[in-house]
Design a protein around this motif. Structure first.
Motif, PDB file in Angstrom:
ATOM      1  N   PRO A 109     -50.410  -6.342 -23.624  1.00  0.00           N
ATOM      2  CA  PRO A 109     -50.358  -6.293 -25.094  1.00  0.00           C
ATOM      3  C   PRO A 109     -48.999  -5.859 -25.624  1.00  0.00           C
ATOM      4  CG  PRO A 109     -52.407  -5.360 -24.327  1.00  0.00           C
ATOM      5  CD  PRO A 109     -51.567  -5.595 -23.109  1.00  0.00           C
ATOM      6  N   ALA A 110     -48.377  -4.877 -24.967  1.00  0.00           N
ATOM      7  CA  ALA A 110     -47.046  -4.436 -25.400  1.00  0.00           C
ATOM      8  C   ALA A 110     -46.028  -5.557 -25.251  1.00  0.00           C
ATOM      9  CB  ALA A 110     -46.616  -3.210 -24.592  1.00  0.00           C
ATOM     10  N   ALA A 111     -46.124  -6.310 -24.150  1.00  0.00           N
ATOM     11  CA  ALA A 111     -45.194  -7.418 -23.935  1.00  0.00           C
ATOM     12  C   ALA A 111     -45.396  -8.512 -24.978  1.00  0.00           C
ATOM     13  CB  ALA A 111     -45.387  -7.986 -22.528  1.00  0.00           C
ATOM     14  N   LEU A 112     -46.644  -8.842 -25.289  1.00  0.00           N
ATOM     15  CA  LEU A 112     -46.918  -9.859 -26.306  1.00  0.00           C
ATOM     16  C   LEU A 112     -46.406  -9.417 -27.672  1.00  0.00           C
ATOM     17  CD1 LEU A 112     -50.472 -11.271 -25.480  1.00  0.00           C
ATOM     18  CD2 LEU A 112     -48.285 -12.448 -25.348  1.00  0.00           C
ATOM     19  N   TYR A 113     -46.585  -8.127 -27.979  1.00  0.00           N
ATOM     20  CA  TYR A 113     -46.062  -7.614 -29.251  1.00  0.00           C
ATOM     21  C   TYR A 113     -44.555  -7.840 -29.328  1.00  0.00           C
ATOM     22  CZ  TYR A 113     -44.415  -4.389 -32.816  1.00  0.00           C
ATOM     23  OH  TYR A 113     -43.776  -3.851 -33.907  1.00  0.00           O
ATOM     24  N   LEU A 114     -43.844  -7.507 -28.264  1.00  0.00           N
ATOM     25  CA  LEU A 114     -42.388  -7.660 -28.269  1.00  0.00           C
ATOM     26  C   LEU A 114     -41.973  -9.129 -28.378  1.00  0.00           C
ATOM     27  CD1 LEU A 114     -41.420  -4.980 -25.593  1.00  0.00           C
ATOM     28  CD2 LEU A 114     -41.086  -4.848 -28.069  1.00  0.00           C
ATOM     29  N   ILE A 115     -42.782 -10.025 -27.807  1.00  0.00           N
ATOM     30  CA  ILE A 115     -42.485 -11.454 -27.927  1.00  0.00           C
ATOM     31  C   ILE A 115     -42.601 -11.906 -29.382  1.00  0.00           C
ATOM     32  CG2 ILE A 115     -43.324 -13.773 -27.361  1.00  0.00           C
ATOM     33  CD1 ILE A 115     -44.073 -12.652 -24.586  1.00  0.00           C
ATOM     34  N   GLY A 121     -47.846  -9.764 -34.252  1.00  0.00           N
ATOM     35  CA  GLY A 121     -47.588  -9.190 -32.930  1.00  0.00           C
ATOM     36  C   GLY A 121     -48.673  -8.217 -32.502  1.00  0.00           C
ATOM     37  N   ILE A 122     -49.128  -7.389 -33.438  1.00  0.00           N
ATOM     38  CA  ILE A 122     -50.185  -6.418 -33.118  1.00  0.00           C
ATOM     39  C   ILE A 122     -51.501  -7.142 -32.835  1.00  0.00           C
ATOM     40  CG2 ILE A 122     -51.593  -4.542 -34.046  1.00  0.00           C
ATOM     41  CD1 ILE A 122     -49.088  -3.644 -35.616  1.00  0.00           C
ATOM     42  N   ALA A 123     -51.860  -8.091 -33.707  1.00  0.00           N
ATOM     43  CA  ALA A 123     -53.114  -8.822 -33.524  1.00  0.00           C
ATOM     44  C   ALA A 123     -53.112  -9.597 -32.212  1.00  0.00           C
ATOM     45  CB  ALA A 123     -53.345  -9.765 -34.706  1.00  0.00           C
ATOM     46  N   ALA A 124     -51.982 -10.238 -31.886  1.00  0.00           N
ATOM     47  CA  ALA A 124     -51.886 -10.986 -30.633  1.00  0.00           C
ATOM     48  C   ALA A 124     -51.993 -10.055 -29.432  1.00  0.00           C
ATOM     49  CB  ALA A 124     -50.572 -11.765 -30.582  1.00  0.00           C
ATOM     50  N   GLY A 125     -51.352  -8.887 -29.525  1.00  0.00           N
ATOM     51  CA  GLY A 125     -51.425  -7.930 -28.433  1.00  0.00           C
ATOM     52  C   GLY A 125     -52.838  -7.453 -28.182  1.00  0.00           C
ATOM     53  N   LEU A 126     -53.565  -7.124 -29.261  1.00  0.00           N
ATOM     54  CA  LEU A 126     -54.934  -6.629 -29.126  1.00  0.00           C
ATOM     55  C   LEU A 126     -55.882  -7.737 -28.674  1.00  0.00           C
ATOM     56  CD1 LEU A 126     -55.231  -4.326 -32.272  1.00  0.00           C
ATOM     57  CD2 LEU A 126     -55.262  -3.583 -29.881  1.00  0.00           C
ATOM     58  N   ILE A 180     -52.968  -3.975 -41.101  1.00  0.00           N
ATOM     59  CA  ILE A 180     -53.508  -5.327 -41.236  1.00  0.00           C
ATOM     60  C   ILE A 180     -53.612  -5.989 -39.856  1.00  0.00           C
ATOM     61  CG2 ILE A 180     -53.039  -7.645 -42.140  1.00  0.00           C
ATOM     62  CD1 ILE A 180     -51.705  -6.200 -44.562  1.00  0.00           C
ATOM     63  N   GLY A 181     -52.550  -5.864 -39.054  1.00  0.00           N
ATOM     64  CA  GLY A 181     -52.577  -6.429 -37.708  1.00  0.00           C
ATOM     65  C   GLY A 181     -53.649  -5.792 -36.841  1.00  0.00           C
ATOM     66  N   ILE A 182     -53.800  -4.474 -36.939  1.00  0.00           N
ATOM     67  CA  ILE A 182     -54.822  -3.763 -36.165  1.00  0.00           C
ATOM     68  C   ILE A 182     -56.214  -4.234 -36.564  1.00  0.00           C
ATOM     69  CG2 ILE A 182     -55.882  -1.503 -35.751  1.00  0.00           C
ATOM     70  CD1 ILE A 182     -52.998  -0.337 -36.189  1.00  0.00           C
ATOM     71  N   GLY A 217     -56.750  -7.972 -35.287  1.00  0.00           N
ATOM     72  CA  GLY A 217     -56.971  -8.061 -33.843  1.00  0.00           C
ATOM     73  C   GLY A 217     -58.270  -7.406 -33.417  1.00  0.00           C
ATOM     74  N   SER A 218     -58.553  -6.225 -33.979  1.00  0.00           N
ATOM     75  CA  SER A 218     -59.766  -5.495 -33.603  1.00  0.00           C
ATOM     76  C   SER A 218     -61.015  -6.228 -34.055  1.00  0.00           C
ATOM     77  CB  SER A 218     -59.733  -4.082 -34.202  1.00  0.00           C
ATOM     78  OG  SER A 218     -58.658  -3.328 -33.675  1.00  0.00           O
ATOM     79  N   LEU A 219     -60.986  -6.773 -35.273  1.00  0.00           N
ATOM     80  CA  LEU A 219     -62.152  -7.493 -35.785  1.00  0.00           C
ATOM     81  C   LEU A 219     -62.430  -8.747 -34.963  1.00  0.00           C
ATOM     82  CD1 LEU A 219     -64.337  -7.696 -37.969  1.00  0.00           C
ATOM     83  CD2 LEU A 219     -62.713  -8.968 -39.388  1.00  0.00           C
TER      84      LEU A 219
END
Length: 432
Positions: free
Chosen positions: A114-120, A302-307, A373-375, A378-380
């Motif tokens: 998830p951290a790597a996807l966020y950075l991407i 980035g956050i939604a994709a990571g989660l 919003i991203g959290i 992704g969480s939903l």
């Protein structure tokens, strides 16, 4: 907390209270969203940011309701996290390397990818790199609340796997907060914190078991950490390491063990008050004016994709590889599709992600709102799709037999020896 508690399985109590607390957290988050998007929004924000205390530190300024919740009450949440980590490593499901192997691998991959996807997605945008840890966390209470809605369709082995992965995940989150989200250090305050912590370990060494004495020391440690620049909630985990603990292998918790007494006393308050209150105070995001462009902006995307993507890829992928390489056995009584469903539920970041989001962008309320919003996105998505997979996935052929066996083990011992099959067995193909 000095009273007695019934000699029953702490594991059963933990699973049931986490599930009920998670459902309350879901309700608190939904309520916060409704209020923040209604005519009550001004009153909601005024209440959260109202000054309710003195200036405890020059850095924080006057203590508002929001600060008391995030820097004060959440220290108690982290105290409970620390107690659970200590218990599991000394006398629980993480007491041996054989039992740590699979959750450690799953949690590590479930944080790194998830951290790597966020950075991407977001790392190349100036000012957003420090948010890399936001999608790395799993919210155990929220995920257990979703599992509770499934009733007996959710195998106990999946619940235990989720709990152990989340505990290891919490360890990683605590280390990240301490190492990467620490402000300028006040060496004098840090020395005072070290002195208090040393005194707590000395008290334990001398055999002192008075919980009020340890809680007073915890309060002093919290204040010293607040002044030091290291986030004050870390005091909770450090204090937990000093609380005396009596091992009770294969039997219910000891009523004379300070750690057991404190854990039993804190858990209802954390599950049913502190975490839902944190969710209500932090999940209120005004989405009435959101545009499609804002939803796909680098930070929320980035956050939604990571989660949503990173967690399922990291956790399911690591479990599959561990089983196929003979490193660990497959979870008992669970199909591969169900394991994939619980890996999806690990994408519910919520509580810890919201907490880290506030630390990552402390001087920019707009970025904090974007992170929320991203959290939430992704969480939903992880919650809804994970629930749907587990609700409609065919049960393992031995589901009922394994559940009866596991229930008997929990009732008899307060723990289960292992939740995975023998790795020497032939592994079934990746099908439902």
């Amino acid at each position: 907390m000095n009273g007695s508690f019934p000699p029953r399985s702490a594991l059963r109590d933990f699973l049931s209270s986490e599930s009920a607390g998670g459902m309350l957290l879901i309700f608190a988050a939904i309520l916060a969203m409704i209020v923040a998007n209604s005519s009550l929004a001004p009153a909601y924000h005024h209440m959260i940011h109202a000054v309710t205390g003195p200036v405890l530190t020059a850095k924080l300024g006057p203590m508002t309701v929001h600060l008391w919740i995030n820097d004060g009450l959440m220290a108690i949440f982290f105290l409970l996290v620390g107690l659970e980590i200590k218990r599991e490593f000394v006398d629980g499901r993480l007491a041996s390397w054989d039992r740590r192997r699979l959750p450690f691998l799953a949690a590590a991959a479930g944080m790194a990818i998830p951290a790597a996807l966020y950075l991407i997605f977001a790392g190349t945008t100036p000012g957003l790199t420090q948010g890399w840890a936001i999608p790395a966390a799993t919210d155990i209470a929220f995920a257990m609340g979703v599992l509770a809605l499934l009733g007996r369709r959710a195998p106990t082995s999946l619940k235990l796997f989720l709990v152990t992965v989340a505990i290891v995940d919490d360890m990683g989150a605590v280390a990240i907060i301490a190492l990467f989200y620490t402000a300028k250090i006040n060496l004098l305050a840090l020395a005072a914190a070290a002195a208090v912590l040393g005194a707590m370990f000395a008290m334990a060494r001398l055999g002192l078991k008075s919980l009020p004495l340890y809680l007073l020391a915890f309060a002093l440690l919290w204040y010293a950490m607040l002044l030091s620049g290291v986030h004050a909630t870390i005091a909770g985990v450090l204090a937990a390491m000093a609380i005396p603990f009596e091992r009770t292998p294969g039997s219910p918790d000891s009523q004379s063990s300070p750690l057991h007494r404190l854990e039993h006393g804190l858990h209802p308050w954390v599950a049913f008050a502190i975490v839902p209150l944190f969710g209500f105070a932090n999940a209120g995001v005004d989405v009435s004016g959101l545009t499609a462009e804002q939803l796909v902006a680098p930070l929320p995307l980035g956050i939604a994709a990571g989660l949503f993507l990173g967690k399922q890829i990291g956790i399911f992928g690591s479990v599959w590889l561990a089983v196929k390489l003979g490193i660990a056995g497959k979870l008992r009584g669970a199909t591969w599709l169900q394991i994939y469903g619980v890996a999806m539920l690990c994408g519910i970041g919520f509580t810890m992600s919201l907490f880290i989001g506030g630390l990552a962008f402390p001087g920019d309320p707009l970025l904090v709102e974007e992170a929320k919003i991203g959290i939430l996105m992704g969480s939903l998505a992880a919650a809804l799709i994970g629930f749907a997979i587990l609700r409609f996935a065919p049960l393992h052929p031995e589901h009922d037999a394994v559940e009866r066996e596991t229930d008997a083990e929990i009732a008899a011992d307060g723990d289960v020896e292992d939740t995975s099959e023998d790795i020497s067995d032939d592994q079934e193909p990746i099908t439902a």
